[in-house]
Design a protein around this motif. Structure first.
Motif, PDB file in Angstrom:
ATOM      1  N   VAL A 125       1.282  -1.063   0.493  1.00  0.00           N
ATOM      2  CA  VAL A 125      -0.278   0.475   0.216  1.00  0.00           C
ATOM      3  C   VAL A 125       0.702   0.927  -0.139  1.00  0.00           C
ATOM      4  O   VAL A 125       1.922   1.489   1.199  1.00  0.00           O
ATOM      5  CB  VAL A 125      -0.722  -0.134   1.004  1.00  0.00           C
ATOM      6  N   ASN A 126       1.208   2.334  -0.999  1.00  0.00           N
ATOM      7  CA  ASN A 126       1.954   3.134  -1.464  1.00  0.00           C
ATOM      8  C   ASN A 126       0.655   4.766  -0.833  1.00  0.00           C
ATOM      9  O   ASN A 126      -0.314   4.143  -1.971  1.00  0.00           O
ATOM     10  CB  ASN A 126       1.933   3.188  -2.517  1.00  0.00           C
ATOM     11  N   PHE A 127       0.883   5.744  -0.493  1.00  0.00           N
ATOM     12  CA  PHE A 127       0.299   6.598  -0.678  1.00  0.00           C
ATOM     13  C   PHE A 127       0.540   8.421  -0.176  1.00  0.00           C
ATOM     14  O   PHE A 127       1.887   8.247   0.253  1.00  0.00           O
ATOM     15  CB  PHE A 127      -1.591   6.552   0.379  1.00  0.00           C
ATOM     16  N   SER A 128      -0.124   8.939  -1.734  1.00  0.00           N
ATOM     17  CA  SER A 128       0.666  10.392  -1.367  1.00  0.00           C
ATOM     18  C   SER A 128      -0.531  10.650  -1.295  1.00  0.00           C
ATOM     19  O   SER A 128      -1.420  10.881  -0.502  1.00  0.00           O
ATOM     20  CB  SER A 128       1.864  10.497  -2.646  1.00  0.00           C
ATOM     21  N   GLU A 129      -0.267  12.431  -1.139  1.00  0.00           N
ATOM     22  CA  GLU A 129      -0.950  13.520  -1.122  1.00  0.00           C
ATOM     23  C   GLU A 129      -1.969  13.512  -1.994  1.00  0.00           C
ATOM     24  O   GLU A 129      -3.580  13.384  -2.075  1.00  0.00           O
ATOM     25  CB  GLU A 129      -0.480  14.612  -0.847  1.00  0.00           C
ATOM     26  N   ASP A 130      -1.868  12.535  -3.898  1.00  0.00           N
ATOM     27  CA  ASP A 130      -2.558  12.455  -4.508  1.00  0.00           C
ATOM     28  C   ASP A 130      -3.106  11.366  -4.913  1.00  0.00           C
ATOM     29  O   ASP A 130      -4.154  11.181  -5.333  1.00  0.00           O
ATOM     30  CB  ASP A 130      -1.486  13.130  -5.665  1.00  0.00           C
ATOM     31  N   LYS A 144      -2.136   3.781  -3.681  1.00  0.00           N
ATOM     32  CA  LYS A 144      -1.838   1.999  -5.094  1.00  0.00           C
ATOM     33  C   LYS A 144      -1.562   1.445  -3.577  1.00  0.00           C
ATOM     34  O   LYS A 144      -1.759   1.292  -2.685  1.00  0.00           O
ATOM     35  CB  LYS A 144      -1.073   2.678  -5.470  1.00  0.00           C
ATOM     36  N   ILE A 145      -3.016   0.004  -4.345  1.00  0.00           N
ATOM     37  CA  ILE A 145      -2.525  -0.727  -3.612  1.00  0.00           C
ATOM     38  C   ILE A 145      -2.532  -1.976  -4.925  1.00  0.00           C
ATOM     39  O   ILE A 145      -2.870  -1.926  -5.961  1.00  0.00           O
ATOM     40  CB  ILE A 145      -3.547  -1.577  -2.708  1.00  0.00           C
ATOM     41  N   LEU A 146      -0.885  -2.815  -4.528  1.00  0.00           N
ATOM     42  CA  LEU A 146      -0.776  -3.670  -5.385  1.00  0.00           C
ATOM     43  C   LEU A 146      -0.531  -5.447  -4.919  1.00  0.00           C
ATOM     44  O   LEU A 146      -0.510  -5.523  -3.881  1.00  0.00           O
ATOM     45  CB  LEU A 146       0.424  -3.578  -5.629  1.00  0.00           C
TER      46      LEU A 146
END
Length: 99
Positions: free
Chosen positions: A47-52, A55-57
């Motif tokens: 799970v990656n997230f940023s301000e924008d 994403k879940i891989l």
């Protein structure tokens, strides 16, 4: 499978309870499909997230399938609907013998 959710606004708005519920159901269905069909021995969830975006891989070492051959699959259909509802896209990258 890559779920890419792009939303405008602050992180706290993106993670309201209804969003968390839908994300949980998407991941739950992915795991249900892995358990039922893939014969996988290994699964990775990132799970990656940023301000924008978020994403879940989810990757496995299972037998794979041709996504275009899935007819009437409610699980994948529901995953796509939930992802679309959240303003994202669902990408399935699989082929026979390639998880």
């Amino acid at each position: 499978m890559i779920t890419d959710l792009r939303t405008a606004g602050d992180l706290d708005k993106r993670f309201r309870p209804s969003v968390i519920f839908d994300l949980g159901r998407i991941v739950e269905e992915a795991f249900t499909n892995i358990i039922k069909y893939s014969e996988a021995t290994f699964v990775t969830v990132r799970v990656n997230f940023s301000e924008d975006d978020l994403k879940i891989l989810i990757e496995d070492d299972g037998v794979g399938f041709k996504p275009e051959n899935i007819v009437g699959g409610l699980g994948l259909s529901n995953m796509k609907k939930r992802t679309k509802k959240l303003g994202g896209t669902l990408t399935i990258d699989s082929s026979p013998n390639n998880g």
